[in-house]
Design a protein around this motif. Structure first.
Motif, PDB file in Angstrom:
ATOM      1  N   HIS A 303       0.830  -1.213   0.000  1.00 59.28           N
ATOM      2  CA  HIS A 303       0.000   0.000   0.000  1.00 59.28           C
ATOM      3  C   HIS A 303       0.864   1.263   0.000  1.00 59.28           C
ATOM      4  CE1 HIS A 303      -4.177  -1.298   0.183  1.00 59.28           C
ATOM      5  NE2 HIS A 303      -3.833  -2.268   0.998  1.00 59.28           N
ATOM      6  N   PHE A 370      -6.836   1.633  -1.465  1.00 62.92           N
ATOM      7  CA  PHE A 370      -8.180   1.251  -0.991  1.00 62.92           C
ATOM      8  C   PHE A 370      -9.266   1.869  -1.878  1.00 62.92           C
ATOM      9  CE2 PHE A 370      -5.209   1.213   2.569  1.00 62.92           C
ATOM     10  CZ  PHE A 370      -5.407  -0.052   3.074  1.00 62.92           C
ATOM     11  N   THR A 371     -10.523   1.609  -1.525  1.00 59.50           N
ATOM     12  CA  THR A 371     -11.674   2.085  -2.310  1.00 59.50           C
ATOM     13  C   THR A 371     -11.629   3.600  -2.509  1.00 59.50           C
ATOM     14  OG1 THR A 371     -13.054   0.282  -1.506  1.00 59.50           O
ATOM     15  CG2 THR A 371     -14.200   2.212  -2.351  1.00 59.50           C
ATOM     16  N   ARG A 373     -12.358   7.515  -2.930  1.00 58.31           N
ATOM     17  CA  ARG A 373     -13.274   8.485  -2.372  1.00 58.31           C
ATOM     18  C   ARG A 373     -13.306   9.723  -3.263  1.00 58.31           C
ATOM     19  NH1 ARG A 373     -12.232   8.992   4.080  1.00 58.31           N
ATOM     20  NH2 ARG A 373     -10.765  10.575   3.389  1.00 58.31           N
ATOM     21  N   ASP A 429     -10.342   5.426   0.843  1.00 59.12           N
ATOM     22  CA  ASP A 429     -10.715   5.095   2.218  1.00 59.12           C
ATOM     23  C   ASP A 429      -9.444   4.770   3.001  1.00 59.12           C
ATOM     24  OD1 ASP A 429     -12.028   4.295   4.513  1.00 59.12           O
ATOM     25  OD2 ASP A 429     -12.255   2.242   3.802  1.00 59.12           O
ATOM     26  N   GLN A 431      -9.083   4.153   6.502  1.00 61.16           N
ATOM     27  CA  GLN A 431      -9.190   3.652   7.878  1.00 61.16           C
ATOM     28  C   GLN A 431      -8.186   2.549   8.197  1.00 61.16           C
ATOM     29  OE1 GLN A 431     -10.795   5.222  10.159  1.00 61.16           O
ATOM     30  NE2 GLN A 431     -11.755   6.655   8.737  1.00 61.16           N
ATOM     31  N   ARG A 432      -7.817   1.739   7.208  1.00 62.19           N
ATOM     32  CA  ARG A 432      -6.890   0.627   7.456  1.00 62.19           C
ATOM     33  C   ARG A 432      -5.425   0.993   7.214  1.00 62.19           C
ATOM     34  NH1 ARG A 432      -9.578  -4.968   6.040  1.00 62.19           N
ATOM     35  NH2 ARG A 432     -11.688  -4.497   6.682  1.00 62.19           N
ATOM     36  N   TYR A 433      -5.197   2.124   6.582  1.00 61.16           N
ATOM     37  CA  TYR A 433      -3.869   2.421   6.059  1.00 61.16           C
ATOM     38  C   TYR A 433      -2.777   2.427   7.132  1.00 61.16           C
ATOM     39  CZ  TYR A 433      -0.310   4.910   3.284  1.00 61.16           C
ATOM     40  OH  TYR A 433       0.834   5.277   2.627  1.00 61.16           O
ATOM     41  N   LYS A 446      -2.819  -7.614   1.621  1.00 61.45           N
ATOM     42  CA  LYS A 446      -3.662  -6.565   2.216  1.00 61.45           C
ATOM     43  C   LYS A 446      -4.385  -5.749   1.143  1.00 61.45           C
ATOM     44  CE  LYS A 446      -2.036  -7.606   6.272  1.00 61.45           C
ATOM     45  NZ  LYS A 446      -0.797  -8.337   5.907  1.00 61.45           N
ATOM     46  N   VAL A 447      -4.033  -5.969  -0.109  1.00 61.10           N
ATOM     47  CA  VAL A 447      -4.606  -5.179  -1.202  1.00 61.10           C
ATOM     48  C   VAL A 447      -5.746  -5.968  -1.850  1.00 61.10           C
ATOM     49  CG1 VAL A 447      -4.135  -4.020  -3.389  1.00 61.10           C
ATOM     50  CG2 VAL A 447      -2.376  -4.075  -1.591  1.00 61.10           C
ATOM     51  N   ASN A 448      -6.869  -5.304  -2.048  1.00 63.46           N
ATOM     52  CA  ASN A 448      -8.016  -5.930  -2.694  1.00 63.46           C
ATOM     53  C   ASN A 448      -8.028  -5.553  -4.177  1.00 63.46           C
ATOM     54  OD1 ASN A 448     -11.016  -5.418  -3.664  1.00 63.46           O
ATOM     55  ND2 ASN A 448     -11.074  -7.065  -2.161  1.00 63.46           N
ATOM     56  N   ARG A 449      -8.190  -6.541  -5.014  1.00 64.33           N
ATOM     57  CA  ARG A 449      -8.099  -6.313  -6.456  1.00 64.33           C
ATOM     58  C   ARG A 449      -9.054  -5.227  -6.939  1.00 64.33           C
ATOM     59  NH1 ARG A 449     -10.915  -8.212 -10.803  1.00 64.33           N
ATOM     60  NH2 ARG A 449     -12.018  -9.743  -9.535  1.00 64.33           N
ATOM     61  N   ARG A 450     -10.317  -5.349  -6.581  1.00 60.33           N
ATOM     62  CA  ARG A 450     -11.285  -4.378  -7.093  1.00 60.33           C
ATOM     63  C   ARG A 450     -11.001  -2.970  -6.565  1.00 60.33           C
ATOM     64  NH1 ARG A 450     -16.115  -5.782  -9.436  1.00 60.33           N
ATOM     65  NH2 ARG A 450     -17.110  -4.050  -8.343  1.00 60.33           N
ATOM     66  N   GLU A 451     -10.677  -2.862  -5.302  1.00 63.48           N
ATOM     67  CA  GLU A 451     -10.387  -1.537  -4.732  1.00 63.48           C
ATOM     68  C   GLU A 451      -9.224  -0.884  -5.488  1.00 63.48           C
ATOM     69  OE1 GLU A 451      -9.785  -2.012  -0.503  1.00 63.48           O
ATOM     70  OE2 GLU A 451     -11.839  -2.682  -0.161  1.00 63.48           O
ATOM     71  N   LEU A 454     -10.254   0.039  -9.144  1.00 62.76           N
ATOM     72  CA  LEU A 454     -11.152   1.197  -9.149  1.00 62.76           C
ATOM     73  C   LEU A 454     -10.345   2.494  -9.006  1.00 62.76           C
ATOM     74  CD1 LEU A 454     -14.052  -0.154  -6.872  1.00 62.76           C
ATOM     75  CD2 LEU A 454     -14.291   0.533  -9.272  1.00 62.76           C
TER      76      LEU A 454
ATOM     77  N   THR B 371     -16.153   0.547   6.163  1.00 62.25           N
ATOM     78  CA  THR B 371     -16.255   2.001   6.303  1.00 62.25           C
ATOM     79  C   THR B 371     -17.619   2.514   5.829  1.00 62.25           C
ATOM     80  OG1 THR B 371     -13.886   2.260   6.022  1.00 62.25           O
ATOM     81  CG2 THR B 371     -15.227   4.194   5.570  1.00 62.25           C
ATOM     82  N   ASP B 429     -18.805   0.552   2.517  1.00 60.48           N
ATOM     83  CA  ASP B 429     -17.969   0.154   1.386  1.00 60.48           C
ATOM     84  C   ASP B 429     -18.048  -1.355   1.213  1.00 60.48           C
ATOM     85  OD1 ASP B 429     -16.039   0.011  -0.589  1.00 60.48           O
ATOM     86  OD2 ASP B 429     -14.406  -0.116   0.858  1.00 60.48           O
ATOM     87  N   GLN B 431     -16.703  -3.386  -1.411  1.00 65.81           N
ATOM     88  CA  GLN B 431     -15.844  -4.054  -2.394  1.00 65.81           C
ATOM     89  C   GLN B 431     -15.274  -5.384  -1.893  1.00 65.81           C
ATOM     90  OE1 GLN B 431     -15.792  -3.212  -5.487  1.00 65.81           O
ATOM     91  NE2 GLN B 431     -16.965  -1.337  -5.169  1.00 65.81           N
ATOM     92  N   ARG B 432     -15.035  -5.510  -0.599  1.00 69.20           N
ATOM     93  CA  ARG B 432     -14.442  -6.743  -0.070  1.00 69.20           C
ATOM     94  C   ARG B 432     -15.477  -7.767   0.396  1.00 69.20           C
ATOM     95  NH1 ARG B 432      -8.881  -5.609   2.803  1.00 69.20           N
ATOM     96  NH2 ARG B 432      -8.159  -3.929   1.481  1.00 69.20           N
ATOM     97  N   ASN B 448     -12.107  -4.465  10.653  1.00 70.17           N
ATOM     98  CA  ASN B 448     -11.241  -3.399  11.150  1.00 70.17           C
ATOM     99  C   ASN B 448     -11.971  -2.638  12.253  1.00 70.17           C
ATOM    100  OD1 ASN B 448     -10.605  -0.284  10.900  1.00 70.17           O
ATOM    101  ND2 ASN B 448      -8.754  -1.396  10.340  1.00 70.17           N
ATOM    102  N   ARG B 450     -11.791   0.421  13.572  1.00 67.17           N
ATOM    103  CA  ARG B 450     -12.309   1.764  13.320  1.00 67.17           C
ATOM    104  C   ARG B 450     -13.487   1.727  12.334  1.00 67.17           C
ATOM    105  NH1 ARG B 450      -9.602   6.428  14.568  1.00 67.17           N
ATOM    106  NH2 ARG B 450     -10.297   7.315  12.588  1.00 67.17           N
ATOM    107  N   GLU B 451     -13.363   0.940  11.296  1.00 64.92           N
ATOM    108  CA  GLU B 451     -14.456   0.852  10.317  1.00 64.92           C
ATOM    109  C   GLU B 451     -15.745   0.400  11.003  1.00 64.92           C
ATOM    110  OE1 GLU B 451     -13.140  -1.646   7.084  1.00 64.92           O
ATOM    111  OE2 GLU B 451     -11.550  -0.263   6.490  1.00 64.92           O
TER     112      GLU B 451
END
Lengths: 472, 472
Positions: A303, A370-371, A373, A429, A431-433, A446-451, A454, B371, B429, B431-432, B448, B450-451
């Motif tokens: 990330h 992430f997704t 914004r 997004d 929150q997880r970063y 930790k990386v989601n393909r679609r996110e 996108l 989130t 959100d 996506q996942r 997560n 916080r989410e």
């Protein structure tokens, strides 16, 4: 959730794209063609996107790639090859820069010694740029805990001298944007070791910059500035920091032992990797899109900022896949050395100035994959208004939060050099970063393909609009 | 990303909450007090939220809890105790309902046999409600692949009889909302086995309902309706489905062997768990907030729907923690049996009708604990307009996407029974979500903190506004 609900949802959506529910009320400055073009970017990204598999290679085959390391050199070669394979650039080239070369070394150990004499291990890691413990040997000393640099300043010399200063101010968890909490706690890491050294301490221990409650220490740059006495600085995991604080309450005379063998070697020649598509109508007006190729050494830099790197390449590929040549020149730049020097970002700006280039805009993705914004925008209010009018085009993709705010570290040097009309930071997004940021946990899984894909499509969309309409 | 960037961001935010950038243009129908009250909910949730630790217990100590199972009974007891401990309800009680009791059984195996005679294992799981293979023995037969129910209908009997029908239509990955893709592909799972049985097939194999490319089969309910011949139905992981499709192309005469020992036992007595706070001003006007307590058996039911359960309790606790008693009565409901019967949701609506209750609104959280984005709203346009005017209050938390759309399976039975003015689905959100939905991977570590807590605060915010202002 079971099926029935989503069938109803599908029915609802079958009539077309979701409605633009968050009205940006400025007059529309785009066409139906633009809307269809953006849809092409997202279709291609979601159905045939290349970001995810590119990232897999960068993370799993090359891995952590701090500037100056052999892995950073591999990443440069990979970046050039990947851009060439993407077959969407008119030219791909390297831009030389000198980078610092800090290495972690083999020794990295922390433990606490109380009355019983047996060490309690603590999860630590050296801060980037730190010196080693003297002679690469264990360094044992008492500990004084503070929450702020000001608190350290107020302490009498006797309370500091010969000790470790333990900076233990946590993230402000109430902040909605974790990036703001990071900013609010970061002076401890950035300046803590320098200030501790100035006051006669033997070293600094810094609470990791995160809201996560786990045992991952978070590295990141510390800077000695002009401090005459450099003392070692290490990050403690948040659990270790909490534990140390508890132990200190019970036994203020406990000792901490730190052992680190990190060092700074001579500068190394490295490179930004640049791919360029010449604009069809205004070739002299440049739009830059980039992420940073270097990463911290502890993990795979997934990330931070593998995602920004692959998205920057993909964004340009999506233009080509949609059958478009941009009207303005577009450059994807994989910047070297963002993490501990910004030498690549500075070099890119210097070179732009030297070549007397005209820069319309620059986009940076360095906040995770992430997704989407939307985008943070640095510009005049008039330009911002123009950009905000594109919001409805991005709304079906939930990428329409266009907000005045920080863009990115690697593109900001352009401001003083060539005065671009606007800078953009890809905003996703977050929150997880900071759970994984600068830790051993920043890995591909930790990386989601679609996110991720996108995000690339969102960046392509902005490039397309900037390239077509400009900002004047 | 390193520090400098976020320091600038922190500076930007230091002047106050982020600006409301996505203007909802209806006249504001709220006060500054409301804004400060919402901030209290988010502060409490982020600093002292209880959702995350509650969810840890539900997931890790109780785990998967399909209706009728001993774990579902444990979850009922846990839900009652957790509500009582939250100390924010005037009364906590159980509402009895009869639920189906399907069990997976010990045998669950799939393999492919080609010319070489050696079985190639395939990742399968029984669909919820499926019958076993005859005699709980291995069932071996040829395979005919189709993409749609219509394609099956068009096949001659000879092509189907005695075979497995393999439904292999993938998610439409180009859809931005994965829920829409789920809806679009779901008829295969819901009706595939019934239709296969009607046509003389021996069983049905269904591609898992997901965009993920992995080896997790996704369970979920299948329904035989009035089919006279019930044949077993199993889900294949997407990788297994792709592999089977490839193998079939090379060898259309290959055989699939399925072995499952699932069965449906007699109905069991179970319960919705309900906590109620009596309204200070309009005690007879009821606002319901809920999630479902049951989950599929394969994992821990973390995102589906442990998160909705703990958020529903937490949302009411946040009102109390802010020193508020709602003006209207608020009920948190942990619904039983959403996954394979909606018996709990139906019972709640029946009882409401029988008691001649007035229901202002209901909110359901059953789309994961990611989130916040906002809420889907089922209402008249006039009521929607009133709700949309609250958007700016939610904008600082990125929870202001208020969109007409589906609310939730457990609250929809209220519509026919007591005609609530509006229904809301918590929207986050997504996506996942379908990567793990109904699989062994729906575990606590995917959530997560916080989410999750941000979601609870968003739900509390809506309850507060509904309770204060009503919807007339």
């Amino acid at each position: 959730m079971r099926l029935l609900s989503s069938l109803l949802l599908a029915g609802l959506l079958a009539g077309g794209l979701p409605a633009v529910t968050q009205a940006q009320t400025a007059p529309a400055t785009f066409t139906k063609t633009d809307s269809l073009t953006l849809r092409k970017f997202y279709d291609e990204a979601l159905l045939r996107g290349q970001s995810y598999e590119n990232l897999r290679y960068l993370c799993e085959k090359i891995g952590g790639r701090l500037a100056g390391s052999p892995q950073a050199a591999q990443a440069v070669a990979w970046g050039k090859l990947t851009m060439e394979k993407a077959a969407c650039f008119d030219k791909v080239y390297l831009q030389e820069c000198q980078v610092p070369h800090w290495v972690r070394g083999a020794k990295e150990k922390g433990q606490v010694f109380g009355n019983k004499g047996k060490g309690v291990p603590m999860a630590v890691c050296a801060l980037g740029g730190s010196v080693a413990t003297p002679g690469n040997k264990p360094l044992r000393a008492g500990v004084v805990e503070v929450k702020t640099l000001a608190e350290l300043k107020a302490l009498p010399d006797a309370a500091v001298k010969g000790k470790f200063v333990f900076f233990n101010r946590p993230f402000d968890d109430a902040l909605i944007e974790p990036g703001a909490a990071y900013g609010g706690a970061g002076d401890q890491r950035r300046s803590g070791p320098a200030e501790a050294g100035r006051r006669g301490a033997v070293g600094a221990l810094v609470r990791s910059l995160t809201s996560a409650r786990d045992n991952n220490p978070h590295t990141g740059t510390t800077s000695y500035g002009d401090t005459p006495t450099k003392v070692p600085g290490a990050a403690l995991s948040t659990l270790a920091a909490d534990q140390l604080s508890q132990l200190l309450k019970a036994d203020p005379s406990l000792q901490f032992e730190l052992e680190m063998s990190c060092q700074t070697l001579p500068d190394v020649t490295s490179y930004n990797v640049i791919g360029e598509v010449r604009g069809s109508k205004y070739p002299d007006q440049i739009i830059t899109v980039g992420g940073h190729l270097d990463s911290w050494d502890l993990a795979q830099g997934a990330h931070d900022d593998g995602t920004g790197v692959v998205q920057s390449i993909e964004a340009v590929r999506l233009l080509k896949a949609a059958g478009l040549r941009p009207e303005r020149t577009v450059r994807a730049v994989l910047f070297m050395n963002e993490e501990n020097g910004t030498r690549g970002g500075n070099k890119y700006a210097e070179q732009a100035k030297q070549n007397n280039e005209t820069h319309v805009a620059a986009i940076e993705s360095d906040g995770g994959g992430f997704t989407p914004r939307g985008f943070n925008v640095e510009s005049t209010p008039a330009v911002f208004k123009k950009v905000a009018a594109w919001g409805p085009l991005l709304a079906p993709y939930h990428a329409n939060e266009l907000t005045p705010g920080h863009s990115g570290t690697d593109i900001e040097p352009l401001v003083g050099a060539v005065h671009p009309t606007a800078l953009f930071g890809y905003d996703c997004d977050s929150q997880r970063y900071f759970d994984i940021h600068h830790t051993a946990a920043d890995t591909f899984d930790k990386v989601n393909r679609r996110e991720l894909e996108l995000g690339g499509a969102s960046m392509a969309s902005l490039i397309y609009l900037l390239s077509k309409y400009g900002l004047q």
